[in-house]
Design an enzyme around this catalytic site. Sequence first.
Site, PDB file in Angstrom:
ATOM      1  N   HIS A   1     -29.787 -13.754  -4.898  1.00 41.46           N
ATOM      2  CA  HIS A   1     -30.512 -14.901  -5.439  1.00 41.46           C
ATOM      3  C   HIS A   1     -31.523 -14.249  -6.192  1.00 41.46           C
ATOM      4  O   HIS A   1     -32.045 -13.940  -6.102  1.00 41.46           O
ATOM      5  CB  HIS A   1     -31.135 -15.247  -4.468  1.00 41.46           C
ATOM      6  CG  HIS A   1     -29.857 -16.201  -3.533  1.00 41.46           C
ATOM      7  ND1 HIS A   1     -29.951 -16.816  -2.372  1.00 41.46           N
ATOM      8  CD2 HIS A   1     -28.142 -16.879  -4.272  1.00 41.46           C
ATOM      9  CE1 HIS A   1     -28.863 -17.325  -2.141  1.00 41.46           C
ATOM     10  NE2 HIS A   1     -27.745 -17.434  -3.289  1.00 41.46           N
TER      11      HIS A   1
ATOM     12  N   HIS B   1     -15.280 -19.405  -0.207  1.00 41.93           N
ATOM     13  CA  HIS B   1     -17.325 -19.020  -0.317  1.00 41.93           C
ATOM     14  C   HIS B   1     -18.455 -19.966   1.197  1.00 41.93           C
ATOM     15  O   HIS B   1     -19.383 -19.531   1.450  1.00 41.93           O
ATOM     16  CB  HIS B   1     -17.881 -20.281  -1.479  1.00 41.93           C
ATOM     17  CG  HIS B   1     -19.201 -19.642  -1.979  1.00 41.93           C
ATOM     18  ND1 HIS B   1     -19.234 -17.935  -2.352  1.00 41.93           N
ATOM     19  CD2 HIS B   1     -20.244 -20.329  -1.585  1.00 41.93           C
ATOM     20  CE1 HIS B   1     -20.591 -18.966  -2.830  1.00 41.93           C
ATOM     21  NE2 HIS B   1     -21.018 -19.387  -2.777  1.00 41.93           N
TER      22      HIS B   1
ATOM     23  N   LYS C   1     -23.215 -11.717 -10.416  1.00 47.79           N
ATOM     24  CA  LYS C   1     -23.105 -13.117 -11.227  1.00 47.79           C
ATOM     25  C   LYS C   1     -24.407 -13.380 -10.930  1.00 47.79           C
ATOM     26  O   LYS C   1     -24.430 -13.502 -13.192  1.00 47.79           O
ATOM     27  CB  LYS C   1     -22.874 -14.205 -10.019  1.00 47.79           C
ATOM     28  CG  LYS C   1     -23.642 -15.620 -10.467  1.00 47.79           C
ATOM     29  CD  LYS C   1     -23.149 -16.606  -9.261  1.00 47.79           C
ATOM     30  CE  LYS C   1     -23.267 -17.974 -10.278  1.00 47.79           C
ATOM     31  NZ  LYS C   1     -22.897 -19.352  -9.338  1.00 47.79           N
TER      32      LYS C   1
ATOM     33  N   ARG D   1     -19.659 -12.282  -2.268  1.00 46.98           N
ATOM     34  CA  ARG D   1     -18.531 -13.204  -2.805  1.00 46.98           C
ATOM     35  C   ARG D   1     -17.718 -12.697  -2.515  1.00 46.98           C
ATOM     36  O   ARG D   1     -17.065 -11.791  -2.627  1.00 46.98           O
ATOM     37  CB  ARG D   1     -19.028 -13.614  -4.062  1.00 46.98           C
ATOM     38  CG  ARG D   1     -20.876 -14.721  -4.177  1.00 46.98           C
ATOM     39  CD  ARG D   1     -20.994 -14.671  -5.679  1.00 46.98           C
ATOM     40  NE  ARG D   1     -22.533 -15.757  -5.931  1.00 46.98           N
ATOM     41  CZ  ARG D   1     -23.025 -15.167  -5.973  1.00 46.98           C
ATOM     42  NH1 ARG D   1     -23.227 -13.683  -6.095  1.00 46.98           N
ATOM     43  NH2 ARG D   1     -24.296 -15.121  -6.417  1.00 46.98           N
TER      44      ARG D   1
ATOM     45  N   TYR E   1     -31.198 -22.529   3.215  1.00 50.61           N
ATOM     46  CA  TYR E   1     -30.577 -21.917   4.788  1.00 50.61           C
ATOM     47  C   TYR E   1     -31.958 -21.986   5.598  1.00 50.61           C
ATOM     48  O   TYR E   1     -31.587 -21.923   6.531  1.00 50.61           O
ATOM     49  CB  TYR E   1     -30.048 -20.601   4.447  1.00 50.61           C
ATOM     50  CG  TYR E   1     -29.005 -20.571   3.935  1.00 50.61           C
ATOM     51  CD1 TYR E   1     -27.516 -20.774   4.462  1.00 50.61           C
ATOM     52  CD2 TYR E   1     -28.614 -19.848   1.828  1.00 50.61           C
ATOM     53  CE1 TYR E   1     -26.529 -20.597   3.618  1.00 50.61           C
ATOM     54  CE2 TYR E   1     -27.807 -20.056   1.858  1.00 50.61           C
ATOM     55  CZ  TYR E   1     -26.407 -20.254   2.085  1.00 50.61           C
ATOM     56  OH  TYR E   1     -25.491 -20.212   1.418  1.00 50.61           O
TER      57      TYR E   1
ATOM     58  N   ARG F   1     -19.914 -16.902   3.369  1.00 47.84           N
ATOM     59  CA  ARG F   1     -20.800 -16.338   2.561  1.00 47.84           C
ATOM     60  C   ARG F   1     -22.019 -17.285   3.218  1.00 47.84           C
ATOM     61  O   ARG F   1     -22.452 -17.087   3.688  1.00 47.84           O
ATOM     62  CB  ARG F   1     -21.446 -16.337   1.074  1.00 47.84           C
ATOM     63  CG  ARG F   1     -22.089 -16.572   0.366  1.00 47.84           C
ATOM     64  CD  ARG F   1     -22.660 -16.475  -1.642  1.00 47.84           C
ATOM     65  NE  ARG F   1     -23.301 -16.559  -2.355  1.00 47.84           N
ATOM     66  CZ  ARG F   1     -23.935 -15.152  -2.224  1.00 47.84           C
ATOM     67  NH1 ARG F   1     -24.037 -13.486  -2.050  1.00 47.84           N
ATOM     68  NH2 ARG F   1     -25.433 -14.829  -3.155  1.00 47.84           N
TER      69      ARG F   1
END
Length: 336
Positions: free
Chosen positions: A298, A272, A220, A197, A307, A275
Amino acid sequence: MIKPLPDGRWHVDIEPVKGQRHRKTLATKAEAKRFESLMRVKYLKNPEWNQSAKDKRHLEDLINRWFLLHGQTLSDGLRRKQSMLGVCSRLGNPVAARLSGQVYTEFRSNALSAGSAGKTLNNQLGYLRAMYNELARLGEITYPNPLSSVRMLKLQERELSYLTTEQIPQLFKSIRNTCELPHAELVAIICLSTGCRWGEARSLTPDRVKSGQVTFVNTKSKRARSVPISKELSARIHRHFNAYGLFTRCEPAFDKALKRSGIKLPRGQSTHVLRHTFASHFMMNGGNILTLQKILGHATVTMTMRYAHLAPDHLREAIGLGPLTGNVLADIFSTD
């Protein structure tokens, strides 16, 4: 709890409120269920034991309490608090225990009609439900979550945009021609090289760029992660720090350069997209979805699966494993 006994009778053991336990043995299961329901209703109607009737705190009080006890430990806790306070104000700051699913869905319906984005409304509902759940876990409230039955809005999944191999040099040409400060270009390069990010790249320090990798902290997910980079990029980052110092806030410069580049992106996507571009090209070039999950940081593979459709094997399977293959397809075409 209701359970059968060896002699055929049924035993009821319930605790409608903490410290008030009732046990009784009855002849049939139906009688046991009626007794359980009777005792629960008795406590609900009695204001001495109905905790929701006793808790007169307003929603704003609970939001502030949540932030003090838990929210301030979250990376986005302050943003969540402000979002919930906004909803609280529009709801008229009701008594928190008396907020109902019906009241909330009416508020949400009006907000949708007024132009609020569905995703924003889903986020707000998620924040409020999580707040009630956390306060219940901490023993701060004893009544059920009043929003537990409210469903999230079903939204059309937004198409993920990414930069093509032709657009990437177009963007960087615009960055060099637009940005007066040097930071935006290198931060963008780090994002495209690692899938991080923008904020993660901008917070890098020299000690986190070593041994052929960069280490991102304050992420995050609250988990530090390391991603390999080339020797050339590592050397360039250190030269940059020596010449210009740490990265400063350069998102506005990037936004300006992106606008001047002529590249059109969906609303809400700016930094973003870098990314998304890394992840998309990673999969299109044959990358593994589980490896991508680790690179992106993640917590679960569910988010990364957005994706998966870009993988070459995925596309080939759509052609080769569908119902219209081989002779079937030839037979259909022969009828034209």
